[in-house]
Design a protein around this motif. Sequence first.
Motif, PDB file in Angstrom:
ATOM      1  N   VAL A 108     -47.867  56.143  75.144  1.00  0.00           N
ATOM      2  CA  VAL A 108     -47.486  54.783  74.770  1.00  0.00           C
ATOM      3  C   VAL A 108     -47.270  54.754  73.263  1.00  0.00           C
ATOM      4  CG1 VAL A 108     -48.178  52.364  74.746  1.00  0.00           C
ATOM      5  CG2 VAL A 108     -48.818  53.822  76.681  1.00  0.00           C
ATOM      6  N   CYS A 109     -46.101  54.285  72.827  1.00  0.00           N
ATOM      7  CA  CYS A 109     -45.753  54.300  71.407  1.00  0.00           C
ATOM      8  C   CYS A 109     -45.414  52.897  70.928  1.00  0.00           C
ATOM      9  CB  CYS A 109     -44.564  55.220  71.147  1.00  0.00           C
ATOM     10  SG  CYS A 109     -44.859  56.943  71.580  1.00  0.00           S
ATOM     11  N   THR A 110     -45.958  52.549  69.783  1.00  0.00           N
ATOM     12  CA  THR A 110     -45.630  51.295  69.134  1.00  0.00           C
ATOM     13  C   THR A 110     -45.205  51.572  67.706  1.00  0.00           C
ATOM     14  OG1 THR A 110     -47.971  50.963  68.603  1.00  0.00           O
ATOM     15  CG2 THR A 110     -47.128  49.850  70.556  1.00  0.00           C
ATOM     16  N   VAL A 111     -44.356  50.695  67.168  1.00  0.00           N
ATOM     17  CA  VAL A 111     -43.790  50.874  65.837  1.00  0.00           C
ATOM     18  C   VAL A 111     -43.975  49.597  65.034  1.00  0.00           C
ATOM     19  CG1 VAL A 111     -41.645  51.183  64.534  1.00  0.00           C
ATOM     20  CG2 VAL A 111     -42.108  52.626  66.494  1.00  0.00           C
ATOM     21  N   LEU A 112     -44.313  49.772  63.759  1.00  0.00           N
ATOM     22  CA  LEU A 112     -44.388  48.665  62.818  1.00  0.00           C
ATOM     23  C   LEU A 112     -43.432  48.960  61.676  1.00  0.00           C
ATOM     24  CD1 LEU A 112     -45.927  46.052  61.775  1.00  0.00           C
ATOM     25  CD2 LEU A 112     -47.311  47.635  60.443  1.00  0.00           C
ATOM     26  N   HIS A 158     -37.935  53.781  74.415  1.00  0.00           N
ATOM     27  CA  HIS A 158     -37.356  55.081  74.789  1.00  0.00           C
ATOM     28  C   HIS A 158     -38.409  56.182  74.792  1.00  0.00           C
ATOM     29  CE1 HIS A 158     -33.507  53.111  74.400  1.00  0.00           C
ATOM     30  NE2 HIS A 158     -33.781  52.792  73.149  1.00  0.00           N
ATOM     31  N   VAL A 159     -39.566  55.888  75.350  1.00  0.00           N
ATOM     32  CA  VAL A 159     -40.627  56.888  75.442  1.00  0.00           C
ATOM     33  C   VAL A 159     -40.374  57.752  76.676  1.00  0.00           C
ATOM     34  CG1 VAL A 159     -43.103  57.222  75.742  1.00  0.00           C
ATOM     35  CG2 VAL A 159     -42.252  55.390  74.281  1.00  0.00           C
ATOM     36  N   PRO A 160     -40.564  59.064  76.570  1.00  0.00           N
ATOM     37  CA  PRO A 160     -40.361  59.930  77.736  1.00  0.00           C
ATOM     38  C   PRO A 160     -41.254  59.516  78.897  1.00  0.00           C
ATOM     39  CG  PRO A 160     -40.629  61.211  75.724  1.00  0.00           C
ATOM     40  CD  PRO A 160     -40.976  59.803  75.385  1.00  0.00           C
TER      41      PRO A 160
END
Length: 366
Positions: A158-162, A175-177
């Motif tokens: 699980v990826c989050t961006v700031l 667009h996480v695998p």
Amino acid sequence: MWLMRLRSGCRSLHFRQLCTFKSDNTNLLISAINKDTCHQQFFSIPLIKPLSVGSPTPLFSLPSHSFGLTSSQYFNSFFLLHHPEYPHYNDIHLLTYNPTTQQSLTLPLDPPLPTTTTITWEVRTHFGFDPSTKLHKVLRVKWTESIPQSIPRVINMVCTVLTIGSNMSWREVNHVPPPVDSTKCGIGGKSSVCVNGAIHWLTQYGDSIVAFDLKDENFRLIPLPHDFKKKNSASFRLEFERLVELDGCLALVADVYSGVEADCMLQLWILKDYHNHVWVMKTILFPFEWSDCGQPVPIGTIPTGEILLKPLSLSKSPAWLLFYNTEGHCFKKVEIIGLPEWVYSGGPQNIRSISLYGRTSERGSC
């Protein structure tokens, strides 16, 4: 509350102000744990030509937590400071810090996943800068498993961006695998390097490099040099691979013992052609026993072209660094003097991080 303990000169401010007052000199940012006060103290030390260091200047201190705070790469005037295992320590915010102005900006906490339905096994924090958009971003990677656990087990990424700037808020990367093969993007890669607008880290088993493009926020894999494993299969080899930026290029580091007298060589695989994945190998031959001298590893290059190496562990006092001239193939050892006595008296693990900032070598594109 912990930010209130920063000295008055280090105040929270608007992001635009944080990116001002770039240092024209190359400096070291050093952090050390004071075991008497349980605080982590940061110092600035200028690099002086030719290949020397100046006197340390105390910057600020923070209440110490286990392992202290980790400093990221330096981009456009500031660092990102975070706990190595944030957000498992939910009371510790992310902090951006400009060592030249001693000003800081606190970032919002990443919302935790629901513990009733999800187990979070590992969390990593990565920091990068995209020169095409002039945007700084923080990437949070979490390896999770659903409750109840499935058979066979499935680990998700699980990826989050700031995006650092105005109206800062965390958002999930779409667009996480799919469920992640740990040999591809799995749990590993404790440190990362941002080059050419992408954040890079090694996979758990060191068989490839994960790249996260900051502009389009997509993942991809970069293959290692085709003969890397063959050249690094000696029985005396230590498991040591790591990534570093050298002269604006992504570089892969591995140490190798070879020869009858077990001379110590440090191999640098430099990605000279980033888009076509062309690697060039360089070898640094140490004139001393590598492990006995603190296991020095590259942390970057300086404007004169020398590679700066720091020991992984500081077994002797005072602290010291190595400059390596790639043309003359020679070393210069420089001691760091003037730090408080408690930095040395508490043992070799007191110094937690040494980073470069200011005017380092020109960061081009490879």
